[in-house]
Design a protein around this motif. Structure first.
Motif, PDB file in Angstrom:
ATOM      1  N   HIS A 142      22.808 -47.389 -32.277  1.00  0.00           N
ATOM      2  CA  HIS A 142      24.057 -47.280 -33.044  1.00  0.00           C
ATOM      3  C   HIS A 142      25.062 -48.345 -32.621  1.00  0.00           C
ATOM      4  O   HIS A 142      25.843 -48.830 -33.449  1.00  0.00           O
ATOM      5  CB  HIS A 142      24.653 -45.883 -32.871  1.00  0.00           C
ATOM      6  CG  HIS A 142      23.970 -44.826 -33.673  1.00  0.00           C
ATOM      7  ND1 HIS A 142      24.174 -44.682 -35.029  1.00  0.00           N
ATOM      8  CD2 HIS A 142      23.071 -43.875 -33.321  1.00  0.00           C
ATOM      9  CE1 HIS A 142      23.435 -43.676 -35.484  1.00  0.00           C
ATOM     10  NE2 HIS A 142      22.758 -43.169 -34.460  1.00  0.00           N
TER      11      HIS A 142
ATOM     12  N   ALA B 119      24.173 -51.450 -34.479  1.00  0.00           N
ATOM     13  CA  ALA B 119      24.212 -51.304 -35.935  1.00  0.00           C
ATOM     14  C   ALA B 119      25.611 -50.991 -36.453  1.00  0.00           C
ATOM     15  O   ALA B 119      26.011 -51.491 -37.518  1.00  0.00           O
ATOM     16  CB  ALA B 119      23.245 -50.194 -36.364  1.00  0.00           C
ATOM     17  N   HIS B 120      26.371 -50.180 -35.714  1.00  0.00           N
ATOM     18  CA  HIS B 120      27.646 -49.682 -36.243  1.00  0.00           C
ATOM     19  C   HIS B 120      28.801 -49.798 -35.263  1.00  0.00           C
ATOM     20  O   HIS B 120      29.910 -49.374 -35.576  1.00  0.00           O
ATOM     21  CB  HIS B 120      27.499 -48.205 -36.646  1.00  0.00           C
ATOM     22  CG  HIS B 120      26.324 -47.923 -37.518  1.00  0.00           C
ATOM     23  ND1 HIS B 120      26.228 -48.403 -38.805  1.00  0.00           N
ATOM     24  CD2 HIS B 120      25.176 -47.234 -37.280  1.00  0.00           C
ATOM     25  CE1 HIS B 120      25.076 -48.000 -39.343  1.00  0.00           C
ATOM     26  NE2 HIS B 120      24.427 -47.300 -38.439  1.00  0.00           N
ATOM     27  N   GLY B 121      28.575 -50.356 -34.091  1.00  0.00           N
ATOM     28  CA  GLY B 121      29.612 -50.356 -33.069  1.00  0.00           C
ATOM     29  C   GLY B 121      30.238 -51.711 -32.834  1.00  0.00           C
ATOM     30  O   GLY B 121      30.194 -52.608 -33.686  1.00  0.00           O
TER      31      GLY B 121
ATOM     32  N   ARG C  24      36.777 -52.945 -33.909  1.00  0.00           N
ATOM     33  CA  ARG C  24      36.852 -52.323 -35.238  1.00  0.00           C
ATOM     34  C   ARG C  24      38.116 -51.476 -35.398  1.00  0.00           C
ATOM     35  O   ARG C  24      38.596 -51.273 -36.510  1.00  0.00           O
ATOM     36  CB  ARG C  24      35.626 -51.436 -35.470  1.00  0.00           C
ATOM     37  CG  ARG C  24      34.327 -52.209 -35.661  1.00  0.00           C
ATOM     38  CD  ARG C  24      33.133 -51.274 -35.641  1.00  0.00           C
ATOM     39  NE  ARG C  24      31.895 -52.023 -35.796  1.00  0.00           N
ATOM     40  CZ  ARG C  24      31.190 -52.087 -36.920  1.00  0.00           C
ATOM     41  NH1 ARG C  24      31.620 -51.471 -37.998  1.00  0.00           N
ATOM     42  NH2 ARG C  24      30.065 -52.780 -36.972  1.00  0.00           N
TER      43      ARG C  24
ATOM     44  N   GLU D 101      32.928 -40.630 -36.517  1.00  0.00           N
ATOM     45  CA  GLU D 101      32.399 -41.901 -36.010  1.00  0.00           C
ATOM     46  C   GLU D 101      31.790 -41.733 -34.632  1.00  0.00           C
ATOM     47  O   GLU D 101      30.763 -42.338 -34.313  1.00  0.00           O
ATOM     48  CB  GLU D 101      33.520 -42.938 -35.955  1.00  0.00           C
ATOM     49  CG  GLU D 101      33.991 -43.446 -37.294  1.00  0.00           C
ATOM     50  CD  GLU D 101      35.161 -44.393 -37.163  1.00  0.00           C
ATOM     51  OE1 GLU D 101      34.977 -45.598 -37.424  1.00  0.00           O
ATOM     52  OE2 GLU D 101      36.255 -43.935 -36.785  1.00  0.00           O
TER      53      GLU D 101
END
Length: 228
Positions: free
Chosen positions: A186, A189-191, A211, A222
């Motif tokens: 994660h 991919a998303h952090g 972010r 999240e």
């Protein structure tokens, strides 16, 4: 640091010296304390583990012993003859700890109490508010340093790391490693991991554009996504 800490925590004799510097600084690059950090940090007193894992401040050898991340403080000179040192340890004849060091221990009784008070809060937002409200003048240098470090960290990973350590207390070692593997997927991919590595390792500008601008912007959803 980081992976070296993970290796050392699996050892039967964790030796540190007056030259030791120890930390889990992963939140500074948008990651979390991996290499088993879910397990060994969560086995410390909860507030202490949260401070070490979330802030990522550097510990001296003396701090490592006080915190429970090392077993003995021995003079670095003894490592020049490692077989003799090991033989002495096996015989129970531990060398005396160094009496003088240029790196003082920061984990004094008052500071440990402050760590318990501030990092024993139920979340990162509450930790920040608690630190900001500290009124003891003697603790202000530590508070300001801690707030300064937290301001540099990824807000998302501060929250994820805090949650990681809460969950790690309920898991065995293998399940902690499994959780960390999922978390790392994660992260990329998303952090904030790619941005943290860019700022520290690639461009070296040390100015990551996370972010989120603050912990207040990080949603519970999240954070929980890192553990799916």
């Amino acid at each position: 640091m980081g992976g070296g800490m993970g290796l050392s925590q699996g050892c039967t004799h964790r030796l540190v010296t007056e030259r030791t510097r120890m930390a889990m600084p992963e939140t500074a690059i948008g990651i979390f304390p991996d290499v088993g950090g879910s397990y060994f940090l969560s086995r410390l007193p909860p507030a202490l583990g949260a401070w070490i894992g979330v802030v990522g401040d550097t510990l001296s050898g003396a701090d490592a012993v006080v915190s429970g991340l090392a077993d003995r403080l021995v003079p670095s000179a003894f490592f020049a003859d490692l077989p003799a040192l090991i033989a002495a340890i096996d015989a129970g004849a531990w060398p005396a700890a160094p009496t003088h060091t240029t790196v003082p221990s920061q984990l004094t009784v008052p500071l440990l109490a402050a760590v318990e008070r501030h990092f024993g809060q139920p979340g990162v937002g509450e930790i920040l508010a608690s630190l900001a409200g500290e009124t003891d003048p003697a603790l202000r240098p530590w508070v300001e340093r801690t707030l300064g470090l937290l301001a540099q960290r990824s807000p998302l990973m501060l929250c994820v790391t805090f949650e990681q350590l809460q969950r790690g207390r309920q898991l065995g070692l293998e399940d902690c490693f499994r959780m960390e593997r999922t978390m790392m997927v994660h992260c990329f991919a998303h952090g904030d991991t790619m941005e943290g590595i860019r700022a520290l390792v690639i461009d070296k500008d040390r100015a990551p554009r996370w972010r989120h601008r603050s912990v207040a912007e990080v949603s519970r959803a999240e954070v929980e996504a890192f553990f799916v």
